[in-house]
Each structure stands twice: as structure tokens, then as C-alpha cells.
Design an enzyme around this catalytic site. Structure first.
Site, PDB file in Angstrom:
ATOM      1  N   LYS A  89     -29.252 -33.716  10.500  1.00  0.00           N
ATOM      2  CA  LYS A  89     -29.773 -33.083  11.718  1.00  0.00           C
ATOM      3  C   LYS A  89     -31.246 -32.712  11.590  1.00  0.00           C
ATOM      4  CE  LYS A  89     -25.347 -31.529  13.464  1.00  0.00           C
ATOM      5  NZ  LYS A  89     -24.526 -31.673  12.244  1.00  0.00           N
ATOM      6  N   GLU A 112     -29.158 -22.310  16.568  1.00  0.00           N
ATOM      7  CA  GLU A 112     -28.887 -23.673  16.110  1.00  0.00           C
ATOM      8  C   GLU A 112     -28.506 -24.533  17.296  1.00  0.00           C
ATOM      9  OE1 GLU A 112     -26.019 -24.219  12.951  1.00  0.00           O
ATOM     10  OE2 GLU A 112     -26.832 -22.534  11.804  1.00  0.00           O
ATOM     11  N   ASN A 148     -25.071 -20.228  17.871  1.00  0.00           N
ATOM     12  CA  ASN A 148     -25.257 -21.595  17.392  1.00  0.00           C
ATOM     13  C   ASN A 148     -24.395 -22.488  18.288  1.00  0.00           C
ATOM     14  OD1 ASN A 148     -26.630 -20.395  15.282  1.00  0.00           O
ATOM     15  ND2 ASN A 148     -25.022 -20.725  13.759  1.00  0.00           N
ATOM     16  N   TYR A 182     -20.474 -31.866  18.420  1.00  0.00           N
ATOM     17  CA  TYR A 182     -19.073 -31.698  18.002  1.00  0.00           C
ATOM     18  C   TYR A 182     -18.144 -31.638  19.207  1.00  0.00           C
ATOM     19  CZ  TYR A 182     -21.062 -30.678  13.423  1.00  0.00           C
ATOM     20  OH  TYR A 182     -21.760 -30.757  12.241  1.00  0.00           O
ATOM     21  N   ASP A 241     -21.743 -25.756   4.875  1.00  0.00           N
ATOM     22  CA  ASP A 241     -22.244 -27.121   5.003  1.00  0.00           C
ATOM     23  C   ASP A 241     -23.619 -27.273   4.345  1.00  0.00           C
ATOM     24  OD1 ASP A 241     -22.654 -29.727   5.949  1.00  0.00           O
ATOM     25  OD2 ASP A 241     -23.464 -29.010   7.856  1.00  0.00           O
ATOM     26  N   TRP A 271     -31.583 -27.123  14.742  1.00  0.00           N
ATOM     27  CA  TRP A 271     -30.916 -27.346  13.462  1.00  0.00           C
ATOM     28  C   TRP A 271     -31.048 -28.808  13.141  1.00  0.00           C
ATOM     29  CZ3 TRP A 271     -29.590 -24.092   9.881  1.00  0.00           C
ATOM     30  CH2 TRP A 271     -28.822 -24.546   8.792  1.00  0.00           C
ATOM     31  N   ASN A 286     -23.884 -15.569   9.221  1.00  0.00           N
ATOM     32  CA  ASN A 286     -23.868 -16.806   9.993  1.00  0.00           C
ATOM     33  C   ASN A 286     -22.429 -17.234  10.239  1.00  0.00           C
ATOM     34  OD1 ASN A 286     -25.331 -19.291  11.072  1.00  0.00           O
ATOM     35  ND2 ASN A 286     -23.885 -20.215   9.642  1.00  0.00           N
ATOM     36  N   GLU A 287     -22.094 -17.362  11.505  1.00  0.00           N
ATOM     37  CA  GLU A 287     -20.822 -17.937  11.947  1.00  0.00           C
ATOM     38  C   GLU A 287     -19.570 -17.342  11.300  1.00  0.00           C
ATOM     39  OE1 GLU A 287     -21.031 -22.216  12.087  1.00  0.00           O
ATOM     40  OE2 GLU A 287     -22.528 -22.112  13.674  1.00  0.00           O
TER      41      GLU A 287
HETATM   42  C1  GCB Z   1     -23.375 -24.878  11.883  1.00  0.00           C
HETATM   43  C2  GCB Z   1     -23.738 -24.170  10.625  1.00  0.00           C
HETATM   44  C3  GCB Z   1     -24.653 -24.999   9.742  1.00  0.00           C
HETATM   45  C4  GCB Z   1     -24.204 -26.447   9.742  1.00  0.00           C
HETATM   46  C5  GCB Z   1     -24.292 -26.977  11.167  1.00  0.00           C
HETATM   47  C6  GCB Z   1     -23.837 -28.453  11.287  1.00  0.00           C
HETATM   48  O1  GCB Z   1     -22.950 -24.300  12.837  1.00  0.00           O
HETATM   49  O2  GCB Z   1     -24.286 -22.902  10.838  1.00  0.00           O
HETATM   50  O3  GCB Z   1     -24.618 -24.466   8.450  1.00  0.00           O
HETATM   51  O4  GCB Z   1     -24.953 -27.239   8.881  1.00  0.00           O
HETATM   52  O5  GCB Z   1     -23.459 -26.217  11.983  1.00  0.00           O
HETATM   53  O6  GCB Z   1     -24.675 -29.338  11.181  1.00  0.00           O
HETATM   54  O7  GCB Z   1     -22.650 -28.678  11.430  1.00  0.00           O
END
Ligand code: GCB
Length: 571
Positions: free
Chosen positions: A550, A486, A449, A455, A162, A531, A391-392
């Protein structure tokens, strides 16, 4: 590899400026020509926004960049790229000079034979922002989305992450000259009792002189390497409150005269995990800060020094003490600021959203290589307090993740630990994988995160708060420090409401405050990163209004309501 610098023994000439670029698959290694298909491009800078009007906003694939430079005298002549996004092959005067290593990290090419001194030389770099399928950040294509049955996940350009896949030469490129006898690399270790040990490797020379502050040590080179130690009196420790730095100089001596010199600033500090605490200089520290991106209008990911000045000013204004370099190593200039401003850095390797259905041995080797190059570049940085290895991973909740990733993490964490046993290791877990992530077993800090209230549980802060507390309680049972790397909500600057409403400044501020209060109170939690620091461009997708919103600052660094709320909480 030594950071480019100029002194009595070495010279670094910055090749930043306006270069020419040509896109496409042909072979322009001996020169890109000057017809209608070539354009100006500022380096450092991404091609996307610079050349949007010429049709290259979403270009993924090769581009050929060219410049001419004057070659000064100097026994050894090197080209040193801060990075190339993501890969580059380089030619000098039409002859191959070499290629980049892991993406987003520096590489150095010896061009002594290719570029005679006292003349101009032509440099052509074929740069591509296409990722390999088996890399630690994997390529995805439009067809993959469809084959995976995820048509609603289609992004333009196609990515598995993203943020925007900016292409180009986004960091400075230097022409470096040295003598043949030269320092090659060094490794610094500091102890809070004031001891500073340095291991140096050099080509030629007979001895090394090390100076740290007022302390000096000298020693011979044996088979090209030397180990020296000094001890500082009345040492001033480095911390966010007081980022004391000492000048460190390494001289290469031949006979009785210096033939090379490198300098940097270092701080004396100790970082350690004890039980569920993170200790800086023996005292528990709470991490308050952000995940960021290298992203700004027009420059894309290109290094932007005014922006760095501004961002570090804003970090101080808001009361932050730390940043994660989500989701890739940043430009070295960023770490200079962090060292000077006392900002603690969790340094992240470029590995995002690993899909374990596609992970192979090649992926593991490339991931190890990326970690190796990252640690090689940043190990002498005082600000770097931890390495984040991914990451993730497993973000599609694919069953293969839990079935297969154990051996992968075992190998990867062992590898990183063998390269640097002095810093804690972590990775950022995605909510879909949950609290039984196989990587946690190997991590020194358990990092998550979480987007409860965004979400999931959208607009429902009570439910979000309970879900976060449940996650933290479950993770705390591991007895390790837990970190929330995050959390956040999109807010369109200027959008307001009187009730909990996604995308408003009020909801973003309330969500952040709700999370922070839980993080701050939880006994196993060592802090959190919002984040994101600022709104950033991402690939086109139905869930994004041009940018990921964000940020608590806009992309132009104006504060949203959440920025004021955090300033209140953190200062
Ligand atoms: C996450 C990711 C990050 C995204 C964020 C989002 O978990 O690590 O790269 O930008 O969510 O805003 O969805």
C-alpha cells in the site's frame, strides 16, 4: 531520562558497530563464546534480513548480543538503549545491569559499579521479540490461530498485526558519562505569547540556568527541582510552513560554576481542538500525510539515517505536513527531523489490534506504563501534536469489545490526560467496530481507518465513496474533529490496467484521489493519512506478496502513480 549528548559536562559514546549474536534459550550472560553458533550482527539493525541465510529470518524468541567497549573516566556511567525489540535483559562484565521497560522505548542502566573506568567492559544483552500474552500488543501463536478457528489467518512469524516482528537492537546504544551532580529530566511548556516554562529535576547542584534563544533565567533548586520561565520577544511561531526552532539550554549550577548541561531545540506553537476543528497557532489546519513504518531492506527496523533524510525529502516533495508513527514510537532521530522539517506527528503507543477476549488488568497496567514512557520521552517535542493510544482495538469484531472496553478506555484516556493535558488524545478505530466505538467518547479527535474499495467494495469506487461519506456523516454528529488515519490500496509497481483493478497503480491512485476529495470537502474532517508511505515487509500470509504494497513509494522509495497524484492534490 536525558537524550544522550556530548558537551563540556557529559559525554555520549555511540556503541553502534558490528556486534556478535547467538540465538537460543541457554544462559550466555557472561559471554556468548565464539563457536559456530555465533554470528556477526550490525547494531543498530534487525537480525531477520541480516541473518536470513543463517536461518533466522523468522526467528521469534531470545537472542544474545555481545559487544566490548572501552570505559572512559566519568563519575557516573550509564548505558542508554534507544530501544530493544521488544525486551532486553543486560549484563556488564557478567553481572546483571538491568532490564528494558515498555517495548520500542528507551531505557537507561547505571553501570557505574559494574564497569570500572580505564578498562574494556563486555556487554551482553538478551533480546527477545516475543510479546507477552497480556501486553497492550498481545502475543499470538500458531496454536492460537487454530484454537480461534482462524486457520486462514495464520501468519509466519505468528503475529496479531500486519508488519514484520523484527528482532534486535534497532536503535543506537550509548555509553553516557556524567558527573554525580547531573540533570535527570525536564519538562518544557511553551505559549504562543513567547513564554517558555521549564521544570527541571536534578541530582545535586544548587541552581539552574535556563537559556532560550537570547532569553536567560536563573533560579535555585529546591529539593532537587526547579521551575523557571523566560519570555521570548518577537516570537517566531513553529508551523509546517515555517518550522522555527530556538536553542534551549539547561545548566546545572553548583556554587557559581556549571556542572551539567543539556541542550535541545524547541519551537513555539499551540495545538488545540475547538468544535470540529484542529487549530495550530489558532488557525484551522488540515492534516495531509501518511502512516509509516520503520522498515527498510536488510536493516529491517534498524535506524537508517540516509533513509530518514530521503523520507523527509519525499514528504516535502509530495506536499505532506504530517505523519502518524504507526504503530509504535519511532526512533528519536525521526522526531529530530520532524521538528526541523515542520512535520506534525501523531505519536502512537505500541498497542495494536487488542483482542478484548484476552484483555486483563495486567494489560491495562502495561498499556498505561507504555503511555507513561512514551509521554516521558516525547513530551518536549514540538512536532508531536497528539497521542494515539491504540490502533484498531476490537479488530476481530469480538462482542467483548463493545461490552467491556468502556471502563478500559475511561481509565486509559484519563491516565494519558493526567500526564499531558496539553495535547489532544485519539485512537484509530477499525471498520469492523464501526462508528459506535466506545473509545470515541473519550477521544478529542475521532480517528478512523477505512478500507472501503479494498477489503470491502473491492474495485468499486462509487460504492466505496458512499460508504466513506456515510461513516464521516455519522461520526460528525459527535461534534468533534474527524480524522481518517488510514485509507489506501495495494499496488504492485508496474502493474497497470484500463479499468478499476485491484493491485494496479491506476486503481491505487484513483482510490486515494476519491477518498481525498471526500475528506477535503467534509466539514468535520480535519484531514487524512494515506496508508502507507512506502511498501513494507510483513509476516508471510496469503494476502501479502512479500510486502504490504500500500506504499505510494516502493520499499526503495521509487514513486508509484499515486505519489504523483498526491503531489498534484497536496501542493
Ligand atoms: C489496517 C492496519 C494496518 C494494516 C492495514 C492493511 O487497518 O492498521 O496495520 O497494515 O490495515 O494494509 O491491511
Amino acid at each position: 531520562m536525558i537524550r544522550p549528548q556530548t558537551n563540556a559536562h557529559r559525554q555520549a559514546i555511540d556503541l553502534s558497530g558490528v556486534w556478535r549474536i547467538r540465538f537460543g534459550d541457554g544462559d550466555w550472560s557472561s559471554g556468548i563464546g565464539s563457536d559456530d553458533h555465533t554470528y556477526d550482527i550490525a547494531v543498530p539493525g534487525s537480525w531477520n534480513e541480516q541473518l536470513a541465510e543463517c536461518g533466522f529470518m523468522n526467528h521469534v524468541g531470545p537472542a544474545w548480543l555481545e559487544t566490548r567497549f572501552f570505559v572512559p573516566h566519568g563519575e557516573r556511567r550509564l548505558l542508554r538503549f534507544g530501544s530493544a525489540d521488544y525486551f532486553a535483559d543486560v549484563w556488564v562484565n557478567g553481572r546483571p545491569a538491568g532490564s528494558s521497560g515498555a517495548p520500542m522505548l528507551p531505557f537507561e542502566l547505571d553501570i557505574t559499579e559494574l564497569a570500572p573506568p580505564g578498562e574494556f567492559a563486555t556487554l551482553v544483552a538478551r533480546v527477545t521479540n516475543e510479546l507477552p500474552v497480556e501486553g497492550p500488543t498481545q502475543r499470538v501463536t500458531r496454536d492460537d490461530y487454530l484454537a480461534e478457528g482462524r486457520p486462514r489467518d495464520e501468519y509466519l512469524p505468528a503475529v496479531r498485526f500486519d508488519f514484520f516482528p523484527y528482532g534486535g537492537l534497532n536503535r543506537p546504544i550509548h555509553l553516557v558519562t556524567t558527573a554525580v551532580s547531573a540533570l535527570l529530566r525536564y519538562r518544557i511548556e511553551t505559549r504562543i505569547d513567547g513564554r517558555v516554562a521549564v521544570r527541571v529535576e536534578a541530582n545535586g547542584g544548587t541552581g539552574i540556568r535556563l537559556t532560550v534563544g537570547e532569553a536567560v533565567a536563573e533560579g535555585p533548586l529546591v529539593e532537587g527541582s526547579a521551575e523557571l520561565q523566560v519570555r521570548l520577544n518577537d516570537v517566531r511561531l513553529w508551523s509546517p510552513q515555517s518550522p522555527a526552532l530556538y536553542p534551549l539550554a539547561i545548566e546545572l549550577i553548583e556554587g557559581d560554576r556549571p556542572v551539567d548541561l543539556v541542550e535541545q531545540k524547541i519551537g513555539i506553537r499551540e495545538i488545540r481542538v475547538e468544535g470540529a476543528k484542529l487549530l495550530l497557532n489558532g488557525e484551522p489546519i488540515e492534516l495531509k500525510g501518511f502512516g509509516k513504518h520503520e522498515d527498510s531492506p536488510i536493516r529491517g527496523r534498524g535506524l537508517d539515517l540516509p533513509l530518514l533524510v530521503k523520507d523527509f525529502g519525499l514528504l516535502r516533495w509530495i506536499g505532506a505536513n504530517s505523519v502518524r508513527t504507526s504503530h509504535y514510537p519511532y526512533a528519536e532521530e525521526f522526531y529530530d527531523f520532524a521538528d526541523r522539517h515542520g512535520i506534525l506527528v501523531i505519536d502512537e503507543v505500541f498497542s495494536i489490534n487488542l483482542d478484548f477476549r484476552r484483555v486483563t488488568d495486567v494489560t491495562l497496567e502495561a498499556h498505561k506504563q507504555a503511555i507513561c514512557e512514551l509521554i516521558e520521552r516525547d513530551r518536549n517535542r514540538t512536532c508531536v501534536i497528539a497521542w494515539s493510544l491504540a490502533n484498531e482495538p476490537g479488530y476481530l469484531a469480538e462482542p467483548e469489545y463493545k461490552e467491556r472496553s468502556g471502563a478500559y478506555w475511561n481509565a486509559l484516556f484519563d491516565h494519558a490526560r493526567s500526564l499531558d493535558p496539553s495535547r489532544p488524545l485519539t485512537h484509530a478505530n477499525v471498520g469492523y467496530v464501526g462508528t459506535d466505538d466506545p473509545a470515541f467518547e473519550h477521544a478529542d479527535i475521532v480517528t478512523i481507518n477505512r478500507y472501503h474499495g479494498w477489503y470491502s467494495e473491492p474495485g468499486q469506487l462509487d460504492r466505496a465513496a458512499s460508504a466513506l461519506t456515510r461513516d464521516l456523516d455519522a461520526l460528525a454528529r459527535q461534534g468533534k474533529p474527524v480524522f481518517v488515519a488510514e485509507f489506501g490500496a495495494d499496488a504492485l509497481a508496474g502493474q497497470h490496467a484500463t479499468c478499476d483493478q485491484l493491485f494496479t497503480e491506476e486503481y491505487q491512485a484513483d482510490l486515494i484521489e476519491t477518498y481525498w476529495n471526500i475528506i477535503h470537502e467534509h466539514p468535520a474532517c480535519i484531514g487524512g493519512h494515506v496508508w502507507n508511505f512506502a511498501d513494507f515487509r510483513t509476516a508471510q500470509h496469503g494476502r501479502r506478496v512479500v510486502y504490504n504494497l500500500k506504499g505510494v513509494f516502493t520499499r526503495n522509495r521509487d514513486p508509484k502513480r499515486a505519489a504523483w497524484a498526491l503531489r498534484e492534490l497536496w501542493r
